[in-house]
Design a protein around this motif. Structure first.
Motif, mmCIF file in Angstrom:
data_model
loop_
_atom_site.group_PDB
_atom_site.id
_atom_site.type_symbol
_atom_site.label_atom_id
_atom_site.label_comp_id
_atom_site.label_asym_id
_atom_site.label_seq_id
_atom_site.Cartn_x
_atom_site.Cartn_y
_atom_site.Cartn_z
ATOM 1 N N GLY A 717 0.383 -1.236 0.101
ATOM 2 C CA GLY A 717 -0.111 0.442 -0.177
ATOM 3 C C GLY A 717 0.928 1.377 -0.213
ATOM 4 O O GLY A 717 0.709 2.012 -0.720
ATOM 5 N N LEU A 718 2.103 1.178 0.678
ATOM 6 C CA LEU A 718 3.514 2.297 0.815
ATOM 7 C C LEU A 718 3.410 2.279 -0.477
ATOM 8 O O LEU A 718 3.659 3.603 -1.449
ATOM 9 N N ALA A 719 3.587 1.574 -0.958
ATOM 10 C CA ALA A 719 3.882 1.369 -2.876
ATOM 11 C C ALA A 719 2.953 2.124 -3.138
ATOM 12 O O ALA A 719 3.360 2.970 -4.366
ATOM 13 N N THR A 720 2.160 1.981 -3.425
ATOM 14 C CA THR A 720 1.457 2.610 -4.096
ATOM 15 C C THR A 720 0.887 3.890 -3.928
ATOM 16 O O THR A 720 0.719 4.443 -5.253
ATOM 17 N N ALA A 721 0.601 4.235 -2.999
ATOM 18 C CA ALA A 721 0.863 5.763 -2.450
ATOM 19 C C ALA A 721 2.253 6.491 -2.617
ATOM 20 O O ALA A 721 2.129 7.450 -3.749
ATOM 21 N N GLN A 722 3.607 6.064 -3.039
ATOM 22 C CA GLN A 722 4.063 6.736 -3.488
ATOM 23 C C GLN A 722 4.184 6.351 -5.364
ATOM 24 O O GLN A 722 4.915 7.517 -5.351
ATOM 25 N N ALA A 723 3.891 5.519 -5.637
ATOM 26 C CA ALA A 723 3.952 5.764 -7.233
ATOM 27 C C ALA A 723 3.034 7.083 -7.691
ATOM 28 O O ALA A 723 3.354 7.057 -8.740
ATOM 29 N N ALA A 724 1.824 7.083 -6.612
ATOM 30 C CA ALA A 724 0.947 8.314 -7.001
ATOM 31 C C ALA A 724 1.370 9.159 -7.325
ATOM 32 O O ALA A 724 1.092 10.372 -7.787
ATOM 33 N N LEU A 725 2.637 9.181 -6.129
ATOM 34 C CA LEU A 725 3.312 10.664 -6.560
ATOM 35 C C LEU A 725 4.640 11.075 -6.920
ATOM 36 O O LEU A 725 5.136 11.723 -7.355
ATOM 37 N N ALA A 726 4.801 9.550 -7.604
ATOM 38 C CA ALA A 726 5.693 9.987 -8.837
ATOM 39 C C ALA A 726 6.023 11.515 -9.769
ATOM 40 O O ALA A 726 6.799 12.238 -9.926
ATOM 41 N N PRO A 727 4.896 12.544 -10.198
ATOM 42 C CA PRO A 727 5.069 13.186 -10.921
ATOM 43 C C PRO A 727 4.988 14.054 -9.990
ATOM 44 O O PRO A 727 5.538 15.206 -10.596
ATOM 45 N N TYR A 728 5.440 14.276 -9.358
ATOM 46 C CA TYR A 728 5.187 14.983 -7.885
ATOM 47 C C TYR A 728 6.624 15.029 -7.347
ATOM 48 O O TYR A 728 6.650 14.137 -5.945
ATOM 49 N N PRO A 729 8.023 15.289 -7.939
ATOM 50 C CA PRO A 729 9.051 14.859 -7.275
ATOM 51 C C PRO A 729 9.339 15.612 -6.262
ATOM 52 O O PRO A 729 10.366 15.009 -5.128
ATOM 53 N N GLU A 730 8.616 16.751 -5.105
ATOM 54 C CA GLU A 730 9.034 17.484 -4.012
ATOM 55 C C GLU A 730 8.835 16.810 -3.099
ATOM 56 O O GLU A 730 8.408 17.314 -1.899
ATOM 57 N N LEU A 731 7.512 15.777 -3.417
ATOM 58 C CA LEU A 731 6.417 15.455 -1.933
ATOM 59 C C LEU A 731 7.194 13.964 -2.290
ATOM 60 O O LEU A 731 8.063 13.119 -2.494
ATOM 61 N N SER A 732 7.080 13.241 -0.702
ATOM 62 C CA SER A 732 7.757 12.180 -0.297
ATOM 63 C C SER A 732 6.617 12.164 1.188
ATOM 64 O O SER A 732 5.507 12.371 1.530
ATOM 65 N N ALA A 733 5.969 10.167 0.861
ATOM 66 C CA ALA A 733 5.362 9.260 1.660
ATOM 67 C C ALA A 733 6.008 8.044 2.450
ATOM 68 O O ALA A 733 6.368 7.738 2.570
ATOM 69 N N GLU A 734 6.119 8.810 3.769
ATOM 70 C CA GLU A 734 5.813 7.949 4.956
ATOM 71 C C GLU A 734 5.174 6.574 5.884
ATOM 72 O O GLU A 734 3.961 8.270 5.640
ATOM 73 N N ALA A 735 4.550 6.004 6.147
ATOM 74 C CA ALA A 735 3.878 5.268 6.460
ATOM 75 C C ALA A 735 4.208 4.409 7.576
ATOM 76 O O ALA A 735 5.380 3.892 7.366
#
Length: 870
Positions: A717-735
């Protein structure tokens, strides 16, 4: 002539002892093995603990290498002037910084940066080049082995460091390094000068030989520290041990290292005594032969003591060799257990000689029991292998219970009011001795159960009860051997629970945080290189949040807007000290232009307050407090955040180490309500925008977006959320909450537990084998009356299982009662953890293994002519 015989008699005793050992080789080998096992465990423990304990030179090397002084800049204007140093001094400047590493789309992690030269003589011991080479250009780095392991990289691959502008910079990995004092360090080494002017600067100073004494270093440190913005550390200061854990740990449990060492010596003596006592019938018969040949009572005592000393020396030397081999086998993995590079294994002469001497003393003391019989048993009774019955089992068991109770009291007294390790060890010795005294009574107590058992169990139970002078010591040896893993497992689980209790998770298992990579600008800075996970006044793009919510159906999101109290000392660059987090889930730093909300308890740990509404409460799982938030109350997340329905807001003057809101006259008491089961690392309080305005708080920007799902977030699930942020290189997700830290003491306890289990099982096997060897006359009697091989094998199996079961039953209270006494005398914040599942497994598996071993190793082809000679 008589004097000559007296002078030569000790040589005769040693010769007789050696011949006796060779004549009964199997029995002698079992006794020597039983003595050797605790000695081997203690020897390995001494060597490994010595290797794991850093020396003063190692402590100094991790701070300043081979230099005499280290000067750290505390302000941007600080500088070390070479003119202030003695002639002939050498200085080496280096920088450290905090950076960001892009692992993948939506995955950015913090990494420590330094330009410390790897090949310089002054830096030896601070970092060690493990493979490859040092970086030589701006596009090259050497990284720690932990980075390579985490990223799945190798030397020669590339990785992306994040620039202050938010863009990636690709660098090539030229080598791997090890930080000796922290093998899990996440760091990268760059070339000199590559970190820029915002990095923290330090200098290593190598003094000439004529100015390198401790007094010269102290004087120079005082002179340099007087200069503005320099913090100087001398080698003497670096070599001194830091805050050492007292004899009592945080949980209230005594430091297990000296206790387990003392227990190992006690067990060596008790097990050796049990081994000799198990064969007392054979000893008494052979002593009767010696008495019939004209030996005096004194000579008989000396003969027995000589046998004990010989067996003790044999077992001690064998245990010493086995312990050295075991330590050498474990040493390559010791660094991973303790978290730093261990020293090479060295053989400390005095401690190891002490261990062998203790084994000899244990064997000699253990032989004292049959030696007493040598002086008082008439030769006729001794030739018939008649053992004096001694006091009744009920009388001995009463004394044993009294000894157990008194031992518990002494163990508790040793930790209150002040730590007295010797008293506690004496109490544990008395407690174990009490269980040993009760062993024969326990064996006798099971005889009434014999009529309810099948044939093999009935015969085994009655034989054990009739021969309790042999079965009792065997049960005692098994009990004291298994008491150590029971003790260590409980301490290990309690220590692990202590680690978890002191650990604050960054997020819940169902929470995910999206952070914006921005320039801290003029806000005072969080990370040293001006980069932090926060937005400079704007939230993450709503399209990115919608993409993550679409990837996690049923999730809700709330913006994290920290509330700050305006501070007149803005721009001072000081930041309230927060509780450091571990790994990538570490929360955002507190901006220096504000003062955070403090917990009302008497501590110095800063908490954090955020401005939000129902959406943030939903993301925190605190929807039940929506009405309280609207009513103007502060919502505390997790226990300990609210006291008496209020929280206290503190200002900067509370950061001076004082505790208690009464010491801060500017503190404001605000009505509050507490929700949630446990606090998070940084998100402690929520207030509404109206309340923030009423209290005079400001919200200069956001610190990301908090998302809560309807279930625990999996790695997928974390990998899916991080993949959704691929167009936004300035964003990072952690869970997720991250991993609770594991203290070095917990790691050592794991090693001790494994070693104690191995030693205990070996003692059980050897003791069951010795008891089986001594039971050979009974088996020959059964064979003579027509018992079949299956009956002989079943009886031997039942006997071994019975001895092991009774030993396990005694081992459980013997291992847990000392800890219970300690916790009653010195209550701890973390309750005593009892390994119930492990205890059940021990109660079932150990007797089963002993029974299987007894059946497998029993000989059924017996000869009648050995019936009387045995």
């Amino acid at each position: 002539m008589k004097r000559t015989r007296t002078r030569r008699f000790p040589r005769v005793l040693w010769r007789m002892a050696r011949r006796d050992l060779r004549r009964h080789l199997r029995r002698s080998a079992l006794i020597a093995t039983i003595v050797a096992l605790p000695v081997a465990g203690l020897t390995a423990g001494i060597l490994l603990l010595q290797a794991a304990s850093p020396t003063g030179a190692q402590r100094a090397a991790k701070v300043l290498g081979t230099a005499s002084l280290r000067a750290d800049a505390t302000s941007p204007q600080a500088h070390l002037d070479a003119a202030d140093l003695p002639v002939g001094s050498r200085t080496l400047a280096f920088s450290t910084d905090a950076g960001l590493l892009r692992v993948g789309p939506g995955d950015i992690r913090r990494i420590s940066l330094t330009d410390l030269p790897l090949g310089d003589a002054l830096t030896a011991g601070m970092l060690r080049l493990h493979a490859g080479r040092a970086p030589s250009g701006p596009g090259e780095v050497a990284v720690s082995t932990a980075v390579l392991r985490e990223l799945g990289k190798r030397v020669g691959d590339t990785m992306q460091l994040v620039q202050p502008s938010g863009t990636d910079r690709t660098v090539r990995i030229t080598g791997s390094v090890i930080k000796p004092d922290d093998l899990d360090a996440f760091l990268a080494v760059t070339t000199q000068g590559a970190l820029g002017a915002n990095a923290s600067r330090s200098w290593l100073v190598g003094l000439p030989a004529n100015a390198a004494t401790a007094g010269d270093q102290r004087a120079l440190s005082t002179a340099l520290s007087g200069a503005s913005g320099l913090n100087v550390t001398t080698r003497e200061q670096a070599e001194a041990p830091g805050d050492q854990t007292s004899v009592r740990t945080r949980t209230g449990v005594l430091n297990p290292v000296p206790i387990i060492a003392g227990l190992a010596l006690m067990i060596a003596a008790l097990v050796a005594a049990a081994a000799f006592a198990a064969g007392v019938r054979r000893e008494v018969r052979e002593l009767g032969l010696l008495a019939a040949a004209g030996g005096s009572p004194a000579q008989l005592r000396r003969a027995v003591l000589a046998r004990g000393a010989t067996l003790g020396a044999s077992g001690g030397l064998a245990g010493l060799a086995l312990g050295v081999l075991a330590a050498a086998a474990v040493h390559p993995w010791l660094g991973g257990i303790v978290g730093h590079l261990p020293r090479p294994i060295a053989l400390p002469l005095l401690p190891l000689l002490g261990v062998v001497a203790a084994a000899v003393l244990a064997g000699t003391a253990a032989a004292w029991f049959p030696a007493r019989f040598a002086a008082r048993v008439p030769p006729v009774e001794a030739l018939d292998a008649h053992v004096p019955s001694g006091p009744p089992p009920r009388h001995v068991s009463r004394l044993g219970i009294l000894a157990v109770a008194l031992g518990c009291v002494l163990t508790g007294v040793g930790v209150k009011p002040m730590d007295k390790l010797g008293v506690s060890l004496a109490g544990m010795a008395l407690l174990l001795g009490g269980f040993v005294a009760c062993s024969a009574a326990v064996v006798a107590a099971v005889e009434p159960l014999a009529r309810h058992l099948p044939l093999a169990g009935r015969v085994a139970t009655r034989q054990a009860a009739r021969n309790r002078s042999r079965a009792g010591p065997a049960v005692a040896a098994i009990a004291v051997a298994l008491a150590v893993p029971v003790f260590v497992s409980s301490v290990m689980l309690t220590s692990s629970g202590d680690d978890r209790a002191l650990w604050l998770p960054a997020l819940g298992t169902d929470q995910l945080r999206i952070s914006h990579l921005g320039d801290s600008g003029d806000h005072g800075g969080g990370d040293l290189n001006g980069i932090e996970f926060r937005d400079s006044g704007s939230e993450a793009p709503s399209a990115a949040i919608r993409a993550v919510l679409a990837a996690l159906p049923g999730a809700v999101a709330g913006s994290l807007q920290p509330a700050f109290v305006p501070d007149s000392s803005a721009g001072s660059g000081q930041t309230p000290p927060g509780k450091p987090g571990g790994g990538p889930n570490t929360g955002p730093p507190v901006i220096a232009t504000a003062r955070a909300l403090y917990r009302p308890q008497a501590d110095k740990e800063p908490s954090f307050v955020y401005v939000g509404g129902d959406d943030l409460l939903a993301a925190l799982g605190a929807q039940s407090a929506a009405a309280d938030l609207a009513a103007g109350k502060v919502v505390g997340i997790g226990p300990g955040t609210v006291h008496g329905g209020q929280v206290a807001l503190h200002h900067a003057d509370f950061l001076n180490g004082k505790s208690g809101s009464v010491l801060d006259h500017q503190a404001q008491l605000v009505p509050a309500v507490q929700v949630g089961s446990r606090p998070l690392l940084t998100i402690r309080y929520v207030i509404s925008p109206a309340t923030a305005q009423r209290l005079g708080f400001t919200t200069p920007g956001t610190q990301g977006t908090l998302i809560r799902t309807s279930h625990a977030i999996t790695p997928a699930g974390l990998a899916t959320a991080q993949a959704a942020l691929a167009p936004y290189p300035e964003l990072s997700a952690e869970a997720g909450p991250g991993t609770p830290p594991q203290s070095a003491s917990t790691s050592l306890l794991v090693l001790m537990f494994v070693a104690s289990v191995a030693v205990a099982l070996a003692v059980v096997a050897a003791m069951v084998g010795l008891a089986q060897a001594e039971a050979l006359p009974e088996r020959r009697t059964l064979f003579a009356v027509g018992a079949s091989p299956s009956v002989l094998r079943g009886t031997a199996s039942a006997t071994a299982g019975l001895l092991a079961l009774l030993g396990v039953i005694l081992a459980v209270p013997a291992g847990l009662l000392p800890l219970a006494a300690i916790y009653i005398a010195s209550p701890a914040a973390v309750p005593l953890a009892i390994p119930w599942a492990g205890l059940v497994a021990v109660v079932v598996l150990v007797p089963a293994l002993a029974a299987a071993g007894g059946a497998t190793l029993t000989r059924t082809s017996l000869r009648l002519q050995g019936l009387r000679s045995a």
